[in-house]
Design a protein around this motif. Structure first.
Motif, PDB file in Angstrom:
ATOM      1  N   SER A 178      42.220   3.637 -21.008  1.00 43.30           N
ATOM      2  CA  SER A 178      41.657   3.361 -19.679  1.00 43.30           C
ATOM      3  C   SER A 178      42.508   4.011 -18.606  1.00 43.30           C
ATOM      4  CB  SER A 178      41.650   1.865 -19.384  1.00 43.30           C
ATOM      5  OG  SER A 178      40.934   1.158 -20.342  1.00 43.30           O
ATOM      6  N   TYR A 179      41.873   4.710 -17.689  1.00 46.40           N
ATOM      7  CA  TYR A 179      42.568   5.210 -16.493  1.00 46.40           C
ATOM      8  C   TYR A 179      42.700   4.063 -15.479  1.00 46.40           C
ATOM      9  CZ  TYR A 179      42.137  10.123 -17.944  1.00 46.40           C
ATOM     10  OH  TYR A 179      42.242  11.318 -18.601  1.00 46.40           O
ATOM     11  N   PRO A 180      43.510   4.292 -14.427  1.00 47.94           N
ATOM     12  CA  PRO A 180      43.755   3.209 -13.460  1.00 47.94           C
ATOM     13  C   PRO A 180      42.494   2.591 -12.851  1.00 47.94           C
ATOM     14  CG  PRO A 180      45.348   4.970 -13.123  1.00 47.94           C
ATOM     15  CD  PRO A 180      44.367   5.463 -14.160  1.00 47.94           C
ATOM     16  N   LYS A 205      39.130   7.763 -21.388  1.00 41.10           N
ATOM     17  CA  LYS A 205      39.315   8.978 -22.183  1.00 41.10           C
ATOM     18  C   LYS A 205      39.288   8.595 -23.657  1.00 41.10           C
ATOM     19  CE  LYS A 205      41.759  13.201 -22.632  1.00 41.10           C
ATOM     20  NZ  LYS A 205      42.671  14.140 -21.993  1.00 41.10           N
ATOM     21  N   ALA A 229      44.453  10.997  -3.456  1.00 43.08           N
ATOM     22  CA  ALA A 229      45.160  12.205  -3.910  1.00 43.08           C
ATOM     23  C   ALA A 229      46.110  11.890  -5.059  1.00 43.08           C
ATOM     24  CB  ALA A 229      45.927  12.830  -2.750  1.00 43.08           C
ATOM     25  N   ASN A 230      46.584  10.654  -5.125  1.00 44.33           N
ATOM     26  CA  ASN A 230      47.552  10.285  -6.165  1.00 44.33           C
ATOM     27  C   ASN A 230      46.933   9.576  -7.369  1.00 44.33           C
ATOM     28  OD1 ASN A 230      49.557  11.219  -4.434  1.00 44.33           O
ATOM     29  ND2 ASN A 230      49.751   9.215  -3.448  1.00 44.33           N
ATOM     30  N   LEU A 231      45.633   9.319  -7.281  1.00 45.95           N
ATOM     31  CA  LEU A 231      44.998   8.534  -8.350  1.00 45.95           C
ATOM     32  C   LEU A 231      44.929   9.343  -9.645  1.00 45.95           C
ATOM     33  CD1 LEU A 231      43.371   5.973  -9.196  1.00 45.95           C
ATOM     34  CD2 LEU A 231      41.317   7.204  -8.445  1.00 45.95           C
ATOM     35  N   VAL A 232      45.540   8.821 -10.692  1.00 40.89           N
ATOM     36  CA  VAL A 232      45.558   9.535 -11.973  1.00 40.89           C
ATOM     37  C   VAL A 232      44.176   9.464 -12.628  1.00 40.89           C
ATOM     38  CG1 VAL A 232      46.497   9.514 -14.323  1.00 40.89           C
ATOM     39  CG2 VAL A 232      48.021   9.232 -12.358  1.00 40.89           C
ATOM     40  N   GLY A 233      43.668  10.620 -12.994  1.00 40.42           N
ATOM     41  CA  GLY A 233      42.333  10.705 -13.595  1.00 40.42           C
ATOM     42  C   GLY A 233      41.540  11.802 -12.917  1.00 40.42           C
ATOM     43  N   ASP A 234      40.776  12.547 -13.692  1.00 39.39           N
ATOM     44  CA  ASP A 234      39.980  13.636 -13.116  1.00 39.39           C
ATOM     45  C   ASP A 234      38.553  13.187 -12.890  1.00 39.39           C
ATOM     46  OD1 ASP A 234      41.809  15.906 -13.068  1.00 39.39           O
ATOM     47  OD2 ASP A 234      41.876  15.639 -15.240  1.00 39.39           O
TER      48      ASP A 234
END
Lengths: 571, 571
Positions: free
Chosen positions: B42-44, B33, B4-9
């Motif tokens: 880079s996302y996490p 992105k 739920a907290n992971l940044v990125g869609d």
């Protein structure tokens, strides 16, 4: 690893061009090599140190729910045009055109890609708060790089960005970040870091703090109250001045002051207290060249940052030429029309001032602003000073210290989310711009600050938390079979116990071996020699000389393990 | 952490602009992105993967005595002028002027600072051999970035440089690096990496190898022999052609070929085997514009790299204008004086060829080079082809495959140490230039290659060695107290056991939960649900579907630990 194989040279001589000790020692010890002005390569020793610092930073950022990401070093100018900073940031930002003639920039801070990365992710309130950070190379084309790793043009920085749906939530998170930053400094070896309020500068926003290592070698001035807990960067410290006007008000009188131009010359010639003078300081707005004249009390220094903030434009010291209409050395408020005029708080409520008459070789005495010029608004445009009044406790206990800015944290408000149109819908479906915090810390600058703090004339004294190795093992006579055999076995045992060890088994003199060890700065030194062998012991000392013991061979490993954990606790 | 907290869609829809699956999945899964063409943040999730890859690389480099250093991203042009590459490297190198108008470049490879860093260190033979490496951001202004992370303009690369006092020592070290590269690929999930001989291009040097992940999605062509172990990049593969001349030699005859310009049109019009034609391919030297005409057998393709290497100059396909003096479509050797002429090996020992007559609408037939033109030197300027002759075993068993170049290693010889004047003194005090090897591998490209190799239509299937997490824990009904309680407790236990876990306890549908898990691609999935609770079990599956078991709660932890080590061994 073996010292014989460590890439990097060590030198006896102090490089003459180094001003700071950390710079000199890092050159002497084979930590850095200059590639260009303010641009360095790192040798393996420094790389080991910075990787440990990065790991400490990572742990502290993860502990406050940070998520590691990465942004590009090279970005399109269009991204920076969205926030307006492509125009507002000056020459410290490197710019070039790519092969398709698209304007590009090198990242010096990353608010723009940070908003771009999460603009879609953060569209609903339920995703908030969140924080992302990176540890990445940055380039800032500093006009005056200095002090080795203290101020470089290229550097590795951890920069983090948090996003919130309310100021309260930002405040709450900001406190956690504040504490995490104190933890980082403590764990890296600077438990007594000073945290001072600061000006946000080009970052925007209102609340910001700098984490300062106080040292005369620092280039920042910090104002600290000896009476209360007030502290601020010079640029952010309020300058409070209380004037008591003279009882007798004199008339305005024009006096001949042939060739007396500086405020010191004029007041000395007129036999006036310098506090009874109205000094002119002239600036020009960058790009437009418009003149700005600040009038301040003669004994005070103008603060460019405060003026810039008031004007909303960058300024530089003026070049006064013949066409300016300004009479350099004889500038006064009355009749000055060729410039924007600012009055500092320090001229409020005083009288009988001397000031320029805007005429060559003439000044006025008996000047009183409201009577002789008119009503004006006063603002704080001067620097606070040693012995000045504390804005918090009102005691005249301000001191001015110098420091190195290791890290900084900012509340950015909605400056970037607004300009770059990042919005979230709240529970009622209404759209708002989130508020942001940003959190920066320079990795190499922290290493250099720790080196400034802990060194002697022979080399750095690294805290064990960031030391390149934990143990420096010296075999004093590697041609002696017994000593070499023992040292080799101890080296193997240390590695088996996962204790980071640099092993010097070169056939060099004791002097060379020890001076090299001093430059590498490892906290624990273990010396094996034929003489020790005869006494059935090893000699274990710490780089800071607090420990110096002879330990029996079969107790060495336990002693070392215990010493490592004691040293680790200290920091 | 909690999903739920992971940044990125994460997205259901496949982005239409993506050609490669790895690109599409990394966009859909919230890995990357785009910030500009060929430049990504880079996302996490991706950051976790690339950090693991970097760690594998670091371990393998350290295992072959590599020492980690760092070089700057931004360097002065003067450093590149020392090696001569400031001029010889083209537009892929980004250039700008700093605030003092000093020309600067962005690093795309780091031979120059690598020599500069150790030029003093390596002054005596006793220091050799040694190897330094860095993991750093690079910028290469590619004309055609493609495939997401497969070919970007900015990328993170490990580049290493080794230094030796003899070719034998370089050979020995090169073999160790070769093996280390195979280890890296194996540990990251590509045990079947193809190692092929390659052309050194702008790096210089003679021996070089590319580590290729073979996939139709690759942009490189690789020639592999089905009969022996020969393999080479198309650009480095010898093209061997054996001609058997016709028994009857025909006379040279000019024939009218109105509007028949391409070799296919001409041979078809003249009813000749295409192998009986002498095809002209026209290039221009970059910068000077000089014309170069290659004559090759009509059925073969010209290899630009081989021509460039022969000429020592960069070329591009020619623009033939009226002033060129070249009769486009009707070019032949005889009478061609306006260009440098090259003859490919494939024209050796043949006769009765058709070729252009350098006259509009006319060709010759019966052309035989030595008889009708004169003695020439033949070189290999053509590409090898499917079914061609293997240069090693001479069987006609060559195949052409496509691949992604994950890494490359080069023997550089003394190209850089000579041009940059790095010397060491040997045991006799004589001075020599050391020889170098260099070793590169792209971190994000390796991640993308692994994703190309292991994915299904729902998402990546990450090998456990580089997976963002080891366990993906799903609580199917977090509103059910028993299930939630069990899942929460299991999550805590997993963390206590230092098992990297992403925990999805969102109140979303099973469909959303599982499709998100598929996109995150974690190898082991643990499902907790009210139904499972009733059956007194958890469901444990692997992302690749090889494992699907129901395990009793008190055996879950042991099962997971065992499964992790089994999966780790596999790779």
């Amino acid at each position: 690893m073996k010292l014989a194989n460590l890439v990097g040279d060590r030198y006896k001589e102090r490089p003459v061009e180094c001003v700071l000790e950390s710079h000199a020692l890092m050159v002497r010890g084979g930590y850095i090599k200059a590639v260009a002005n303010g641009i360095f390569s790192s040798y393996p020793i420094l790389k080991r140190i910075t990787r440990k610092i990065e790991q400490i930073i990572r742990e502290e950022m993860d502990a406050i729910d940070g998520q590691e990401v990465s942004f590009p070093v090279v970005m399109p100018a269009s991204l920076w045009e969205e926030s307006g900073r492509y125009e507002s940031v000056g020459r410290e930002m490197a710019r070039f055109e790519d092969r398709n003639e698209t304007p590009m920039v090198l990242g010096m801070t990353h608010e723009e890609p940070a908003v771009q990365l999460v603009r879609e992710y953060g569209q609903t309130y339920a995703k908030y708060p969140f924080m992302i950070y990176q540890i990445q190379t940055k380039f800032r084309d500093e006009a005056r790089p200095r002090g080795g790793l203290i101020r470089t043009r290229e550097f590795v920085m951890k920069d983090g960005y948090s996003y919130h749906t309310s100021q309260e939530d930002l405040d709450k998170y900001y406190s956690r970040a504040y504490q995490a930053y104190k933890n980082i400094c403590r764990r890296a070896g600077i438990p007594d870091i000073a945290v001072v309020a600061s000006d946000s500068g080009m970052m925007g926003g209102d609340v910001s703090h700098e984490f300062m290592y106080l040292t005369p070698a620092g280039e920042d001035s910090i104002v600290i109250c000896k009476s209360c807990d007030y502290s601020a960067n010079m640029e952010a410290a309020d300058c409070i001045v209380v004037n008591i006007p003279s009882v007798t008000t004199e008339p305005l009188t024009k006096v001949h002051t042939p060739n007396y131009k500086t405020i010191e010359e004029v007041t000395s010639f007129l036999k006036l207290d310098i506090k009874k003078s109205c000094k002119a300081v002239v600036y020009q707005v960058l790009y437009t060249g418009k003149y700005v004249v600040l009038f301040t009390r003669g004994d005070l220094e103008a603060c460019e940052t405060k003026i810039t903030k008031y004007l909303g434009e960058d300024i530089q010291p003026a070049t006064i030429d013949e066409n300016s209409g300004l009479v350099a050395g004889f500038l006064g408020p009355a009749g000055l029309t060729q410039a924007q005029i600012l009055f500092d708080n320090s001229l409020k409520g005083t009288n009988n001032l001397c000031c320029g008459a805007n005429e060559i070789d003439y000044h006025f005495t008996g000047f009183q602003i409201e009577r002789d010029y008119g009503d004006v608004e006063y603002f704080d445009f001067s620097k606070a000073f040693e012995g000045g009044i504390c804005p918090k406790c009102n005691e005249t206990k301000l001191t001015v210290s110098r420091g190195i800015e290791v890290g900084n944290i900012f509340q950015l408000g909605d400056k970037y989310t607004k300009s770059m149109n990042m919005r979230y819908s709240d529970e009622q479906g209404e759209l708002h711009h989130p508020v942001m915090g940003c959190y920066g810390i320079g990795v190499q600058r922290l290493a250099a600050s720790v080196c400034e703090k802990y060194h002697d004339e022979k080399g750095p004294i690294w805290p064990i938390s960031i030391a390149p190795w934990q143990i420096h093992l010296c075999c004093l006579r590697s041609d002696d079979a017994e000593a070499k055999g023992f040292a080799d076995k101890l080296y193997d045992d240390l590695l088996k116990n996962k204790i980071e060890t640099i092993y010097d088994d070169r056939q060099v003199s004791v002097g060379v071996m020890f001076s090299d060890a001093d430059l590498v700065g490892v906290p624990i030194r273990v010396v094996v020699s034929p003489r020790n062998m005869k006494e059935n012991c090893c000699e274990i000392t710490t780089r800071d000389k607090s420990v110096n013991e002879k330990i029996e061979p079969d107790k060495v490993m336990d002693f070392i393990k215990d010493l490592i954990s004691r040293l680790s606790l200290l920091k």
